[in-house]
Design a protein around this motif. Structure first.
Motif, PDB file in Angstrom:
ATOM      1  N   ILE A  82      17.213  33.093   7.757  1.00  0.00           N
ATOM      2  CA  ILE A  82      18.163  32.060   7.330  1.00  0.00           C
ATOM      3  C   ILE A  82      18.438  31.087   8.467  1.00  0.00           C
ATOM      4  CG2 ILE A  82      20.536  31.640   6.603  1.00  0.00           C
ATOM      5  CD1 ILE A  82      20.448  34.347   5.167  1.00  0.00           C
ATOM      6  N   GLU A  83      18.676  31.633   9.657  1.00  0.00           N
ATOM      7  CA  GLU A  83      18.975  30.793  10.825  1.00  0.00           C
ATOM      8  C   GLU A  83      17.822  29.853  11.142  1.00  0.00           C
ATOM      9  OE1 GLU A  83      19.826  31.359  15.619  1.00  0.00           O
ATOM     10  OE2 GLU A  83      20.074  33.050  14.265  1.00  0.00           O
ATOM     11  N   TRP A 128      15.012  29.033   9.014  1.00  0.00           N
ATOM     12  CA  TRP A 128      14.432  28.224   7.933  1.00  0.00           C
ATOM     13  C   TRP A 128      15.323  28.109   6.690  1.00  0.00           C
ATOM     14  CZ3 TRP A 128      11.375  32.001  10.473  1.00  0.00           C
ATOM     15  CH2 TRP A 128      10.418  31.479  11.342  1.00  0.00           C
ATOM     16  N   GLY A 129      16.531  28.612   6.767  1.00  0.00           N
ATOM     17  CA  GLY A 129      17.391  28.626   5.588  1.00  0.00           C
ATOM     18  C   GLY A 129      17.731  27.253   5.039  1.00  0.00           C
ATOM     19  N   ASP A 130      17.830  26.256   5.907  1.00  0.00           N
ATOM     20  CA  ASP A 130      18.193  24.905   5.461  1.00  0.00           C
ATOM     21  C   ASP A 130      16.985  23.988   5.298  1.00  0.00           C
ATOM     22  OD1 ASP A 130      20.894  25.520   5.419  1.00  0.00           O
ATOM     23  OD2 ASP A 130      21.167  25.003   7.534  1.00  0.00           O
ATOM     24  N   SER A 131      15.801  24.550   5.348  1.00  0.00           N
ATOM     25  CA  SER A 131      14.587  23.736   5.242  1.00  0.00           C
ATOM     26  C   SER A 131      13.951  23.905   3.869  1.00  0.00           C
ATOM     27  CB  SER A 131      13.583  24.155   6.329  1.00  0.00           C
ATOM     28  OG  SER A 131      13.041  25.429   6.033  1.00  0.00           O
ATOM     29  N   THR A 132      12.904  23.150   3.618  1.00  0.00           N
ATOM     30  CA  THR A 132      12.165  23.272   2.360  1.00  0.00           C
ATOM     31  C   THR A 132      11.124  24.388   2.423  1.00  0.00           C
ATOM     32  OG1 THR A 132      10.627  21.569   3.145  1.00  0.00           O
ATOM     33  CG2 THR A 132      12.472  20.852   1.747  1.00  0.00           C
ATOM     34  N   SER A 168      10.104  28.229   2.618  1.00  0.00           N
ATOM     35  CA  SER A 168      10.687  29.511   2.209  1.00  0.00           C
ATOM     36  C   SER A 168       9.770  30.647   2.645  1.00  0.00           C
ATOM     37  CB  SER A 168      10.929  29.553   0.702  1.00  0.00           C
ATOM     38  OG  SER A 168       9.767  29.154  -0.008  1.00  0.00           O
ATOM     39  N   SER A 191      14.239  34.222   3.334  1.00  0.00           N
ATOM     40  CA  SER A 191      14.901  33.078   3.966  1.00  0.00           C
ATOM     41  C   SER A 191      15.963  32.459   3.062  1.00  0.00           C
ATOM     42  CB  SER A 191      13.875  32.016   4.348  1.00  0.00           C
ATOM     43  OG  SER A 191      13.171  31.559   3.216  1.00  0.00           O
ATOM     44  N   THR A 192      15.955  32.807   1.778  1.00  0.00           N
ATOM     45  CA  THR A 192      16.969  32.297   0.857  1.00  0.00           C
ATOM     46  C   THR A 192      18.291  33.040   0.994  1.00  0.00           C
ATOM     47  OG1 THR A 192      16.275  33.835  -0.871  1.00  0.00           O
ATOM     48  CG2 THR A 192      15.221  31.659  -0.836  1.00  0.00           C
ATOM     49  N   ALA A 248      22.575  23.516  -4.103  1.00  0.00           N
ATOM     50  CA  ALA A 248      22.043  24.426  -3.082  1.00  0.00           C
ATOM     51  C   ALA A 248      21.632  25.759  -3.688  1.00  0.00           C
ATOM     52  CB  ALA A 248      23.069  24.658  -1.979  1.00  0.00           C
ATOM     53  N   LYS A 306      17.738  27.392  -3.945  1.00  0.00           N
ATOM     54  CA  LYS A 306      17.352  28.706  -3.443  1.00  0.00           C
ATOM     55  C   LYS A 306      16.628  29.496  -4.522  1.00  0.00           C
ATOM     56  CE  LYS A 306      19.170  28.058   0.587  1.00  0.00           C
ATOM     57  NZ  LYS A 306      18.269  27.729   1.721  1.00  0.00           N
TER      58      LYS A 306
END
Length: 533
Positions: A355-356, A358-362, A364, A380-381, A434, A438
């Motif tokens: 998550i740290e 790649w959590g906010d990226s496209t 997965s 990563s979700t 969001a 996910k």
């Protein structure tokens, strides 16, 4: 005309190719980065338990890691800064660290009679974690305890008993310097179920100071440890200009207002069986726990070689794996199984890293077991690798924070389950963007998993068509996902996991004229016509 047409053709084909090639490299970079993290993350326990084992055999622990070595071990283990580093012995002793607390169980067996004068010192050693009120340590009906043959004095016998398996006994010789010569002999013990009311030896959680000592001293108790990126030199803390990695406070019970003040006296093993009142110093919580019938201990006692234990549910209700390393005593020139050094790894820690990063990226990522049924390790979700349900009704979620842990059971999630969970039971109209995204990523990961499995996990990238729900506003215009997989195998263990990476392979926001763009067909047609002419 030929020249101009050829240029148009190359623009259309090369631009599209460059876009995919760029993502190709990105996928492999993600894969390599995660593989390196996993290798470093999971190799630490092998190195540290080997160090402790060698330190033990070289005489570093004067009491051979028996109870009087409690303070020596805690000081050493505290500076190794590996969360959940502990050991257990055949006599029931259990000692280790959480992130900033210690825990300890006196050697001995639960299941003692309440009028047993030798064991009554343990009966009043339990406390209520909320306010510190003294409670009797009495086993609940149905609980298990480690039993053994008792002598005329009511004490457990320490006679060594050979394994029944002849294959295991063949190495009972004076040669014990190699792994092949390990003698697998064990103390005579067995597990029994409680019938009548009996007492138990509690596992106690303790506050500690910065030196790894159990403590109740005001303002000196470690509340948190924030390790820097590089190894910290604790000697530098003498310099007032160097910021301490510790956060300090007081030793308190859970109510936040009652200070911990424990001074129970008795001839406890931690004091060499002499009268003392320091065994429960800083002890803020008591639980009924015997390491000898936990999966990690039973497994290591059986295989007697450094290895990871198959994933299982920790007492805390979390899912994880444990690295275990055997320890031995030498008796009559033979090595005899003494206990287990161990390190816990929670799967949620791997998920938090994903998550740290790649959590906010496209992009997965899914990590799952290679063997069927391909259970999840991390996503990563943020979806956990197991869900808690009630034992009596596995269709109903069970909150382990508000429910009794004994009422809940953890059910692991496989990659096939992920496909079902992500495609059913979710109304995208009722989800914020969001959350919807996910779920969309999990559907694509599930689809990629199926494709890679069908293709035999090729080394090349595989293209997955993203099927976005109509209600989902796909801002980046993703049409396909480029996916690749890697086998992660930890050296010297049976641990084999799959890493699956999926990232956008084509976007309409790009300046390139790509496949699927309304202009793409016309440009290619024009280029082709020019080449023919």
């Amino acid at each position: 005309l030929c020249l101009v047409s050829a240029i148009f053709y190359n623009i259309a084909t090369i631009e599209a190719s460059d876009s995919l090639q760029s993502n190709n490299g990105f996928n492999y970079e993600v894969e390599a980065r995660l593989n390196e993290y996993m290798m470093n993350y999971l190799s630490a326990p092998s190195e540290i338990t080997t160090f402790l084992s060698n330190y033990y055999f070289s005489g570093g622990f004067p009491f051979l890691l028996e109870a009087p070595d409690r303070y020596t071990y805690l000081k050493v283990a505290d500076k190794l800064k590996l969360p959940q580093l502990y050991y257990a012995l055949e006599n029931g002793l259990f000692l280790g660290f959480t992130e900033h607390n210690a825990y300890y169980r006196e050697p001995g067996n639960s299941g003692y009679d309440l009028d047993d004068n030798n064991m009554r010192k343990h009966l009043k050693s339990c406390v209520n974690k909320e306010n510190g009120e003294v409670e009797d340590c009495i086993l609940a009906p149905g609980r298990q305890f480690v039993s053994c043959e008792r002598n005329s004095n009511g004490e457990c016998s320490d006679d060594v008993e050979l394994c029944e398996d002849e294959e295991s006994q063949k190495n009972c010789t004076s040669s014990y310097n190699t792994a092949e010569d390990i003698m697998k002999c064990n103390l005579s013990k067995n597990i029994a179920n409680i019938e009548n009311e009996k007492g138990y030896l509690p596992l106690t959680y303790h506050c500690v100071n910065m030196r790894g000592e159990v403590s109740e001293a005001e303002g000196e108790v470690v509340q948190n440890f924030v390790p820097p990126h590089e190894q910290y030199d604790f000697g530098l803390m003498l310099d007032p200009e160097i910021e301490s990695p510790y956060e300090f406070g007081n030793c308190m019970y859970k109510d936040g207002k009652t200070p911990v003040e424990r001074n129970l006296s008795g001839n406890y093993a931690s004091c060499g069986s002499l009268e003392c009142n320091s065994t429960f110093l800083g002890g803020f919580e008591s639980v009924e726990y015997d390491p000898r019938y936990r999966p990690w201990y039973i497994h290591q006692k059986k295989v007697q070689k450094p290895t990871f234990v198959e994933p299982y549910v920790f007492v805390s209700g979390e899912l994880g794996i444990t690295w275990t390393h055997p320890m031995y005593n030498i008796l009559n020139e033979k090595r005899i199984f003494k206990g287990v050094l161990a390190v816990d790894y929670r799967f949620k820690d791997i998920t938090e890293y994903l998550i740290e990063s790649w959590g906010d990226s496209t992009t997965s990522i899914a990590v799952y077991e290679e063997s069927s049924p391909n259970y999840l390790i991390g996503l990563s979700t943020g979806t956990r690798a197991a869900r808690h349900v009630f034992k009596t009704d596995k269709s109903t979620p069970c909150d382990i924070e508000s429910s009794r842990p004994s009422d809940c059971v953890a059910v692991r999630i496989s990659m096939d389950d992920l496909a079902d969970i992500s495609s059913s039971g979710h109304n995208f109209k009722d989800k914020i963007l969001a959350q919807a995204y996910k779920l969309h990523q999990e559907k694509d990961l599930a689809q990629a998993y199926k494709l890679h499995q069908e293709k035999g996990y090729p080394k090349d990238l595989l293209v997955v068509n993203a099927k976005t729900p109509e209600e989902y506003d796909n801002d980046d215009g993703t049409k396909v996902y480029l996916t690749n997989s890697l086998l992660f195998a930890q050296p010297n263990s049976d641990l084999r996991w799959r890493i699956l990476v999926a990232s956008p392979g084509e976007t309409i926001s790009s300046d390139a004229i790509e496949k699927g763009n309304a202009s793409y067909g016309g440009v290619v047609a024009l280029g082709t016509l020019g080449i023919v002419v």
